[in-house]
Design a protein around this motif. Structure first.
Motif, PDB file in Angstrom:
ATOM      1  N   TRP A 101       0.844  -1.188   0.000  1.00 18.15           N
ATOM      2  CA  TRP A 101       0.000   0.000   0.000  1.00 18.15           C
ATOM      3  C   TRP A 101       0.879   1.238   0.000  1.00 18.15           C
ATOM      4  O   TRP A 101       2.042   1.189   0.401  1.00 18.15           O
ATOM      5  CB  TRP A 101      -0.884   0.042   1.245  1.00 18.15           C
ATOM      6  CG  TRP A 101      -1.955  -0.992   1.357  1.00 18.15           C
ATOM      7  CD1 TRP A 101      -1.815  -2.263   1.834  1.00 18.15           C
ATOM      8  CD2 TRP A 101      -3.342  -0.841   1.027  1.00 18.15           C
ATOM      9  NE1 TRP A 101      -3.022  -2.918   1.813  1.00 18.15           N
ATOM     10  CE2 TRP A 101      -3.988  -2.061   1.332  1.00 18.15           C
ATOM     11  CE3 TRP A 101      -4.104   0.207   0.518  1.00 18.15           C
ATOM     12  CZ2 TRP A 101      -5.354  -2.264   1.121  1.00 18.15           C
ATOM     13  CZ3 TRP A 101      -5.469   0.017   0.320  1.00 18.15           C
ATOM     14  CH2 TRP A 101      -6.077  -1.209   0.620  1.00 18.15           C
ATOM     15  N   ASP A 102       0.313   2.374  -0.418  1.00 16.04           N
ATOM     16  CA  ASP A 102       1.016   3.630  -0.180  1.00 16.04           C
ATOM     17  C   ASP A 102       0.732   4.078   1.251  1.00 16.04           C
ATOM     18  O   ASP A 102      -0.034   3.445   1.985  1.00 16.04           O
ATOM     19  CB  ASP A 102       0.633   4.691  -1.211  1.00 16.04           C
ATOM     20  CG  ASP A 102      -0.802   5.191  -1.073  1.00 16.04           C
ATOM     21  OD1 ASP A 102      -1.547   4.636  -0.236  1.00 16.04           O
ATOM     22  OD2 ASP A 102      -1.182   6.121  -1.790  1.00 16.04           O
ATOM     23  N   ASN A 103       1.344   5.174   1.691  1.00 15.58           N
ATOM     24  CA  ASN A 103       1.263   5.581   3.093  1.00 15.58           C
ATOM     25  C   ASN A 103      -0.113   6.110   3.491  1.00 15.58           C
ATOM     26  O   ASN A 103      -0.423   6.160   4.681  1.00 15.58           O
ATOM     27  CB  ASN A 103       2.325   6.639   3.391  1.00 15.58           C
ATOM     28  CG  ASN A 103       3.734   6.097   3.244  1.00 15.58           C
ATOM     29  OD1 ASN A 103       3.934   4.884   3.210  1.00 15.58           O
ATOM     30  ND2 ASN A 103       4.712   6.972   3.149  1.00 15.58           N
TER      31      ASN A 103
ATOM     32  N   THR B  42       5.307  11.853  -9.623  1.00 13.51           N
ATOM     33  CA  THR B  42       5.229  11.776 -11.088  1.00 13.51           C
ATOM     34  C   THR B  42       5.221  10.342 -11.605  1.00 13.51           C
ATOM     35  O   THR B  42       4.914  10.117 -12.777  1.00 13.51           O
ATOM     36  CB  THR B  42       6.430  12.501 -11.709  1.00 13.51           C
ATOM     37  OG1 THR B  42       7.650  11.865 -11.300  1.00 13.51           O
ATOM     38  CG2 THR B  42       6.463  13.959 -11.271  1.00 13.51           C
ATOM     39  N   LEU B  43       5.570   9.376 -10.718  1.00  7.69           N
ATOM     40  CA  LEU B  43       5.742   7.977 -11.108  1.00  7.69           C
ATOM     41  C   LEU B  43       6.740   7.831 -12.253  1.00  7.69           C
ATOM     42  O   LEU B  43       6.582   6.992 -13.141  1.00  7.69           O
ATOM     43  CB  LEU B  43       4.399   7.345 -11.466  1.00  7.69           C
ATOM     44  CG  LEU B  43       3.487   7.053 -10.272  1.00  7.69           C
ATOM     45  CD1 LEU B  43       2.162   6.467 -10.723  1.00  7.69           C
ATOM     46  CD2 LEU B  43       4.166   6.116  -9.275  1.00  7.69           C
ATOM     47  N   CYS B  44       7.770   8.685 -12.221  1.00  6.03           N
ATOM     48  CA  CYS B  44       8.890   8.580 -13.151  1.00  6.03           C
ATOM     49  C   CYS B  44      10.081   7.965 -12.426  1.00  6.03           C
ATOM     50  O   CYS B  44      10.292   8.222 -11.234  1.00  6.03           O
ATOM     51  CB  CYS B  44       9.271   9.956 -13.707  1.00  6.03           C
ATOM     52  SG  CYS B  44       8.021  10.695 -14.778  1.00  6.03           S
ATOM     53  N   CYS B  45      10.863   7.196 -13.142  1.00  2.00           N
ATOM     54  CA  CYS B  45      12.054   6.577 -12.555  1.00  2.00           C
ATOM     55  C   CYS B  45      13.133   7.641 -12.404  1.00  2.00           C
ATOM     56  O   CYS B  45      13.525   8.291 -13.374  1.00  2.00           O
ATOM     57  CB  CYS B  45      12.543   5.439 -13.444  1.00  2.00           C
ATOM     58  SG  CYS B  45      13.944   4.532 -12.753  1.00  2.00           S
ATOM     59  N   VAL B  46      13.635   7.811 -11.170  1.00  2.00           N
ATOM     60  CA  VAL B  46      14.655   8.830 -10.905  1.00  2.00           C
ATOM     61  C   VAL B  46      16.046   8.218 -10.745  1.00  2.00           C
ATOM     62  O   VAL B  46      17.050   8.935 -10.821  1.00  2.00           O
ATOM     63  CB  VAL B  46      14.299   9.643  -9.650  1.00  2.00           C
ATOM     64  CG1 VAL B  46      13.020  10.438  -9.870  1.00  2.00           C
ATOM     65  CG2 VAL B  46      14.156   8.740  -8.415  1.00  2.00           C
ATOM     66  N   HIS B  47      16.127   6.908 -10.547  1.00  2.00           N
ATOM     67  CA  HIS B  47      17.446   6.276 -10.408  1.00  2.00           C
ATOM     68  C   HIS B  47      17.295   4.756 -10.557  1.00  2.00           C
ATOM     69  O   HIS B  47      16.254   4.188 -10.224  1.00  2.00           O
ATOM     70  CB  HIS B  47      18.055   6.603  -9.039  1.00  2.00           C
ATOM     71  CG  HIS B  47      19.491   6.211  -8.918  1.00  2.00           C
ATOM     72  ND1 HIS B  47      20.526   6.980  -9.417  1.00  2.00           N
ATOM     73  CD2 HIS B  47      20.081   5.113  -8.369  1.00  2.00           C
ATOM     74  CE1 HIS B  47      21.669   6.386  -9.163  1.00  2.00           C
ATOM     75  NE2 HIS B  47      21.427   5.251  -8.535  1.00  2.00           N
ATOM     76  N   VAL B  48      18.350   4.126 -11.047  1.00  2.00           N
ATOM     77  CA  VAL B  48      18.415   2.666 -11.126  1.00  2.00           C
ATOM     78  C   VAL B  48      19.768   2.217 -10.588  1.00  2.00           C
ATOM     79  O   VAL B  48      20.808   2.691 -11.046  1.00  2.00           O
ATOM     80  CB  VAL B  48      18.225   2.156 -12.571  1.00  2.00           C
ATOM     81  CG1 VAL B  48      18.316   0.629 -12.594  1.00  2.00           C
ATOM     82  CG2 VAL B  48      16.897   2.613 -13.138  1.00  2.00           C
ATOM     83  N   ILE B  49      19.753   1.325  -9.618  1.00  2.00           N
ATOM     84  CA  ILE B  49      20.988   0.752  -9.071  1.00  2.00           C
ATOM     85  C   ILE B  49      21.321  -0.481  -9.915  1.00  2.00           C
ATOM     86  O   ILE B  49      20.576  -1.463  -9.916  1.00  2.00           O
ATOM     87  CB  ILE B  49      20.817   0.376  -7.595  1.00  2.00           C
ATOM     88  CG1 ILE B  49      20.493   1.632  -6.768  1.00  2.00           C
ATOM     89  CG2 ILE B  49      22.067  -0.302  -7.055  1.00  2.00           C
ATOM     90  CD1 ILE B  49      20.146   1.344  -5.318  1.00  2.00           C
TER      91      ILE B  49
ATOM     92  N   ASP C 120       9.719   8.240  -8.367  1.00  3.61           N
ATOM     93  CA  ASP C 120       9.155   9.409  -7.696  1.00  3.61           C
ATOM     94  C   ASP C 120       7.644   9.229  -7.603  1.00  3.61           C
ATOM     95  O   ASP C 120       6.968   9.050  -8.624  1.00  3.61           O
ATOM     96  CB  ASP C 120       9.497  10.669  -8.486  1.00  3.61           C
ATOM     97  CG  ASP C 120       9.105  11.948  -7.772  1.00  3.61           C
ATOM     98  OD1 ASP C 120       8.144  11.914  -6.974  1.00  3.61           O
ATOM     99  OD2 ASP C 120       9.752  12.982  -8.002  1.00  3.61           O
ATOM    100  N   THR C 121       7.089   9.288  -6.390  1.00  2.36           N
ATOM    101  CA  THR C 121       5.668   9.014  -6.217  1.00  2.36           C
ATOM    102  C   THR C 121       4.778  10.138  -6.741  1.00  2.36           C
ATOM    103  O   THR C 121       3.588   9.917  -6.991  1.00  2.36           O
ATOM    104  CB  THR C 121       5.343   8.782  -4.736  1.00  2.36           C
ATOM    105  OG1 THR C 121       5.785   9.913  -3.967  1.00  2.36           O
ATOM    106  CG2 THR C 121       6.030   7.530  -4.220  1.00  2.36           C
TER     107      THR C 121
ATOM    108  N   CYS D 257       8.676   8.294   4.101  1.00  2.80           N
ATOM    109  CA  CYS D 257       8.369   9.710   3.887  1.00  2.80           C
ATOM    110  C   CYS D 257       7.430   9.929   2.711  1.00  2.80           C
ATOM    111  O   CYS D 257       6.988  11.060   2.472  1.00  2.80           O
ATOM    112  CB  CYS D 257       9.663  10.497   3.668  1.00  2.80           C
ATOM    113  SG  CYS D 257      10.830  10.394   5.047  1.00  2.80           S
ATOM    114  N   GLY D 258       7.122   8.877   1.957  1.00  6.51           N
ATOM    115  CA  GLY D 258       6.201   8.988   0.842  1.00  6.51           C
ATOM    116  C   GLY D 258       6.792   9.572  -0.425  1.00  6.51           C
ATOM    117  O   GLY D 258       6.058   9.888  -1.362  1.00  6.51           O
ATOM    118  N   LYS D 259       8.119   9.692  -0.508  1.00  6.10           N
ATOM    119  CA  LYS D 259       8.745  10.306  -1.676  1.00  6.10           C
ATOM    120  C   LYS D 259       9.023   9.304  -2.791  1.00  6.10           C
ATOM    121  O   LYS D 259       8.933   9.636  -3.964  1.00  6.10           O
ATOM    122  CB  LYS D 259      10.060  10.977  -1.270  1.00  6.10           C
ATOM    123  CG  LYS D 259       9.904  12.155  -0.328  1.00  6.10           C
ATOM    124  CD  LYS D 259      11.257  12.757  -0.003  1.00  6.10           C
ATOM    125  CE  LYS D 259      11.119  13.947   0.928  1.00  6.10           C
ATOM    126  NZ  LYS D 259      12.442  14.536   1.260  1.00  6.10           N
TER     127      LYS D 259
END
Length: 435
Positions: free
Chosen positions: A201-203, A274-281, A271-272, A254-256
Motif C-alpha cells: 500500500w502507499d502511506n 510523477t511515477l517517473c524513474c529517478v534512479h536505477v541501481i 518518484d511518487t 516519507c512517501g517520496k
C-alpha cells in the motif's frame, strides 16, 4: 556531514559487540548441533515472512517448517534480551501448510493475519502471558483451489488485502467483522496474464502497488464511498519497470519514493508524485532477494542472492556499505525496526541476528556527535579565557565595585579641592574690593 554520520552509524551496527543473536528454537537447535560430536549437516529452515508491528512492540516470523515465532518487547530498548517474551508455535496453520505471509493490524497491538497458500486467511490474537495464539477469524473465499499467498493490512487498519499468485485480489472490511467487501480480477482488467510477486500500500492507503513476474509495476487506485459503502479498484498505470520478476516492492516512509527490487539484479527508484524513474541501481551482481528502508527514509538496505548486504544513501542512492553475509544456503531477509534504524538480518544456519547501536538512529548519532563537538569548543573557550589570570583574582563584579568606590572617593576629593579654591578666590576678591 549527514552522509558521513550515517556511514559511521552503520559501521557501529556491524560491530560484533552490537550484534545480538535471536535465541529462538532454531538458534537452540543450530547451536546444539554445532557443539555435538555427532553433528550432521543442519537442514534448511529459512524464514518465509518477517514482520514488525508498526508500533514496534512485537515481531513475528514464519519458517519453512510451518512454525511461527513471536517476540514481545517489554521495554523500549529494542533488544532481544531479558526484556522480551517469546512465543513459539510449532504448526501455526496445520502440519501440512506454512504461513506464507504475515501482517500485523496497526489498530490492534496483538492481532496478526496469516496467508497459507490456500483459500483461507487466519486472524490470530497473540496472548503474551500464556505464550499462545488464539484464532479470532477464519476468512474463507470460494473455490477450494484458490491459493491466497499474500495478505496485507492497509495503513489505517480498516482493510485487509488478500492476493493469489494469479489474478484475484480480495478486500476484507475489518470494521465489519472482516466481511469480504470486494473481489478484483486483475487479469481480466489488464488483458494479459502475469503472476503477482509483491504488493504494498502507499502511506495514505489510497493506492496499491503490484509487482509482477513479467517485471511490470501496476498502480491501483482504491476508493471507498462511505454513503453507499461501495468499493472500487481502478488501474491508474502500468509501468515497464524491469526485465524480470519484481520480488520486492517498498514505499518510502516519507512517501517520496517507491522502490522495486528484481531478480534481474537491478533496483529501480520511482518518484511518487510523477511515477517517473529517478534512479536505477545497476552495480548489483546478483538477484535481489530482500530490501527495506529505515524509518527516517535515509537508508536503503538490499540483500542479494550472492550473500551480500548493501546499504545505500537516500536520496542520492550512493553506496555506503557493502557487507558479506555468512553463507546461508537460502534467501537472506532483512527488516528495519519501525521506530529506529536497527535491523534484523539472516545469519548462518538460517538463524537471525539483531543489529543495534548505542543510539537509535543516524539522527541521534548526529545529535550526540554535535553535542560532543560543542562541549569541546566550550571547554577550549573557557581554557583560553582563563590563561594568565591569578587564581586569587576577585571576580568581575567585585573588581567593578572596587573601581567604582575609588572613582567616587577621587571625585569627592576633586570637589573638595575645587571648593577650597573658590573660597580663596572669594577672599582675594573681597580684599581687593575693600582696598
Amino acid at each position: 556531514m549527514a552522509d558521513d554520520l550515517t556511514k559511521s552509524f552503520l559501521k557501529t551496527t556491524n560491530d560484533k559487540k552490537y550484534i545480538e543473536d535471536i535465541e529462538d528454537e532454531r538458534f537452540s537447535y543450530f547451536l546444539t548441533n554445532q557443539k555435538s560430536r555427532f553433528s550432521s549437516s543442519v537442514s534448511r529452515n529459512e524464514v518465509i515472512s518477517l514482520e514488525f508491528h508498526p508500533a514496534g512492540n512485537r515481531i513475528a516470523y514464519s519458517r519453512v517448517d510451518g512454525s511461527l515465532n513471536i517476540w514481545k518487547f517489554l521495554s523500549n530498548d529494542g533488544r532481544f534480551g531479558k526484556n522480551v517474551q517469546y512465543t513459539y508455535v510449532r504448526n501455526c496453520i496445520n502440519s501440512e501448510k506454512i504461513a506464507s505471509d504475515l501482517s500485523w493490524n496497526p489498530q490492534e497491538l496483538d492481532h496478526l493475519a496469516a496467508a497459507s497458500n490456500s483459500n483461507e486467511i487466519l486472524v490470530w490474537s497473540h496472548n503474551d502471558m500464556n505464550k499462545t495464539i488464539a484464532k479470532l477469524k477464519t476468512l474463507v473465499v470460494k473455490g477450494s483451489k484458490t491459493k491466497i499467498n499474500r495478505c496485507l493490512y492497509d495503513p489505517t487498519g480498516n482493510w485487509l488485502l488478500g492476493a493469489t499468485k494469479q489474478e484475484l485480489i480480495y478486500l476484507f472490511n475489518t470494521q465489519n467483522e472482516y466481511e469480504l467487501q470486494f473481489t478484483f480480477d486483475l487479469w481480466e482488467t489488464l488483458g494479459y496474464q502475469s503472476s503477482i510477486t509483491s504488493i504494498t500500500w502507499d502511506n495514505s492507503g489510497s493506492n496499491i502497488f503490484l509487482g509482477l513476474r513479467n517485471g511490470k509495476i501496476i498502480v491501483l487506485e482504491f476508493s471507498h464511498n462511505t454513503e453507499n459503502n461501495e468499493v472500487k479498484f481502478a488501474i491508474l498505470l502500468g509501468i515497464e519497470a524491469h526485465r524480470n520478476s519484481i520480488n520486492n516492492i517498498r514505499m518510502d516512509p516519507c512517501g517520496k519514493y517507491l522502490i522495486a527490487g528484481s531478480t534481474d539484479g537491478t533496483c529501480s527508484i520511482w518518484d511518487t508524485t510523477t511515477l517517473c524513474c529517478v534512479h536505477v541501481i545497476t552495480e548489483l551482481n546478483a538477484a535481489i532477494v530482500s530490501l527495506d528502508i529505515d524509518h527516517l527514509g535515509k537508508i536503503l538496505s538490499i540483500c542479494t542472492g550472492d550473500d551480500h548486504l548493501h546499504f545505500y544513501n537516500i536520496p542520492d542512492f550512493k553506496l555506503i556499505e557493502n557487507i558479506n553475509i555468512p553463507p546461508l544456503g537460502s534467501d537472506a531477509v532483512i527488516t528495519f525496526h519501525p521506530d529506529r534504524s536497527w535491523y534484523v538480518l539472516s545469519s548462518k544456519g538460517d538463524t537471525l541476528q539483531n543489529h543495534f547501536s548505542t543510539v537509535n538512529d543516524e539522527l541521534q548519532n548526529w545529535y550526540s556527535t554535535y553535542e560532543k563537538n560543542l562541549n569541546v569548543v566550550r571547554n577550549n573557550r573557557q581554557n583560553q579565557s582563563g590563561v594568565g589570570k591569578p587564581h586569587s583574582q576577585p571576580n568581575n563584579r567585585n573588581s567593578d565595585r572596587h573601581y567604582d568606590n575609588n572613582k567616587i572617593s577621587k571625585d569627592k576629593d576633586r570637589h573638595r579641592n575645587n571648593g577650597r579654591k573658590n573660597d580663596n578666590m572669594s577672599r582675594q576678591h573681597n580684599r581687593y574690593y575693600n582696598e
